[in-house]
Scaffold this active site. Structure first.
Site, PDB file in Angstrom:
ATOM      1  N   LEU A   1      67.832  25.141  44.337  1.00 38.05           N
ATOM      2  CA  LEU A   1      68.059  25.658  42.992  1.00 38.05           C
ATOM      3  C   LEU A   1      67.242  26.931  42.854  1.00 38.05           C
ATOM      4  CD1 LEU A   1      67.752  22.451  40.745  1.00 38.05           C
ATOM      5  CD2 LEU A   1      69.852  23.554  41.545  1.00 38.05           C
ATOM      6  N   ASP A   2      67.758  27.892  42.110  1.00 41.73           N
ATOM      7  CA  ASP A   2      67.001  29.107  41.859  1.00 41.73           C
ATOM      8  C   ASP A   2      65.705  28.770  41.138  1.00 41.73           C
ATOM      9  OD1 ASP A   2      69.149  30.470  42.915  1.00 41.73           O
ATOM     10  OD2 ASP A   2      70.004  30.973  40.969  1.00 41.73           O
ATOM     11  N   LYS A   3      64.732  29.642  41.253  1.00 41.54           N
ATOM     12  CA  LYS A   3      63.423  29.423  40.644  1.00 41.54           C
ATOM     13  C   LYS A   3      63.519  29.003  39.183  1.00 41.54           C
ATOM     14  CE  LYS A   3      59.346  31.988  39.154  1.00 41.54           C
ATOM     15  NZ  LYS A   3      58.708  33.328  39.065  1.00 41.54           N
TER      16      LYS A   3
END
Length: 347
Positions: A167-169
């Site tokens: 997942l993106d940050k």
């Protein structure tokens, strides 16, 4: 020690890697190595950076240039900061070497992981926004990978500590992580065969005018004008990969809409790019044209539900993560509803 390390997929672009001791607490505490040797006849008259490749063959020339500029290289006891300086036979070169941030990245760090399921083969994490999944430039510590290495002993024996998707940050929500090699191989195969169901909730700009449900089936590749972004591409003229997302509008108002998105592929930034392509960038997603709104200071994207067959036992399993407080408050503020639609509406 390694002079450079790259992940196979860029999720959260950051600044270029800094020098080994620059703003990196772990590197500052690591023991330094001082290496020294005279210039041989074969290096007489060469540039300083070229001569150093003989003394320090395991580092790239570009990295050695960084060491020179940082004042970590001496010639005859004097600091030299110009890579183009010429050396002479019997000049004594010295260089201070410290482990790079990359080489120190894969260490255990105890952290409070929100574990919603765990057995001997796998665990499911509810990742908070702001947590980087895998070490990369600008984030060599404090990542989920570091936490997993501290969480269980077998993580160190697995590629990427068992991480099989990311997942993106600033995206919150559910992730599955393998704890054994057999589970990791099975999960990777299940994701590739699209047998892992990943559903997201997103708050986006503008009122929705289209059909309540549609499939976005357009390829994604690197944005040729801005390399930190991905973009919808024409595969006849640009490199990229097919990407498919089911999008359902759950609620819409004057300035925003609330979407349920289901991934069928797992391209970098896929939902963010596809919603921007539809003209509805995600709130506070500045990289893709989304502005801060209704208190959102990070991209309003949440991995809401994860469903899969157990990689070893085969039983059907499913988990759900409540909408985070910041998104729930924004949902109410934007008059899209006091809370997310019920389970039946999201099936």
């Amino acid at each position: 020690m390694s002079a450079s390390a790259k992940s196979d997929q860029i999720i959260e672009p950051g600044p270029q890697p800094e020098l080994p001791w620059a703003d990196e607490d772990a590197a500052l505490e690591a023991p330094a190595e001082w290496r020294q040797a005279p210039v041989g006849a074969g290096e007489h008259g060469q540039r300083l950076d070229r001569a150093l490749t003989v003394l320090v063959p395991e580092f790239s020339r570009s990295y050695l240039q960084q060491l020179i500029e940082a004042g970590a290289v001496q010639c005859n006891g004097q600091v030299h900061r110009r890579s183009a300086s010429k050396v002479k036979v019997d000049d004594v070169l010295g260089v201070e070497l410290r482990p790079t941030p990359q080489s120190l990245a894969f260490h255990a760090e105890r952290m409070d992981l929100s574990v919603v399921h765990e057995d001997e083969h796998m665990l499911v994490i509810d990742k908070p926004a702001g947590l980087v999944v895998h070490p990369a430039a600008g984030h060599w510590s404090g990542t989920l990978l570091n936490g997993l290495l501290a969480h269980h002993a077998l993580a160190r024996t697995l590629p990427r500590a068992g991480i099989v998707h990311r997942l993106d940050k600033d995206t919150s929500g559910l992730m599955v992580v393998a704890k054994t090699r057999a589970a990791m191989d099975a999960l990777v195969q299940a994701i590739a065969q699209r047998r892992v169901r990943r559903q997201y909730l997103a708050l986006a700009h503008r009122s929705w005018q289209g059909a309540q449900e549609l499939r976005v089936d357009v390829p994604i590749g690197r944005d040729t004008r801005q390399r930190t972004r991905m973009a919808v591409v024409d595969l006849q003229h640009q490199s990229g990969k097919s990407a498919s997302t089911d999008v359902r509008c759950l609620a819409t108002a004057v300035q925003s809409s609330f979407f349920h998105c289901q991934l069928h592929t797992g391209r970098t930034h896929q939902i963010r790019v596809h919603l921007m392509h539809l003209g509805h960038p995600i709130l506070a997603d500045e990289l893709y044209g989304g502005q801060a709104l209704a208190g959102m200071r990070r991209q309003a994207l949440h991995a809401w539900r994860l469903s899969l067959d157990h990689p070893i036992g085969g039983q059907a399993m499913s988990w759900q993560s409540p909408l985070p407080p910041d998104m729930a408050q924004a949902l109410h503020s934007l008059q899209l509803g006091p809370q997310p639609p019920g389970e039946a509406a999201l099936q």
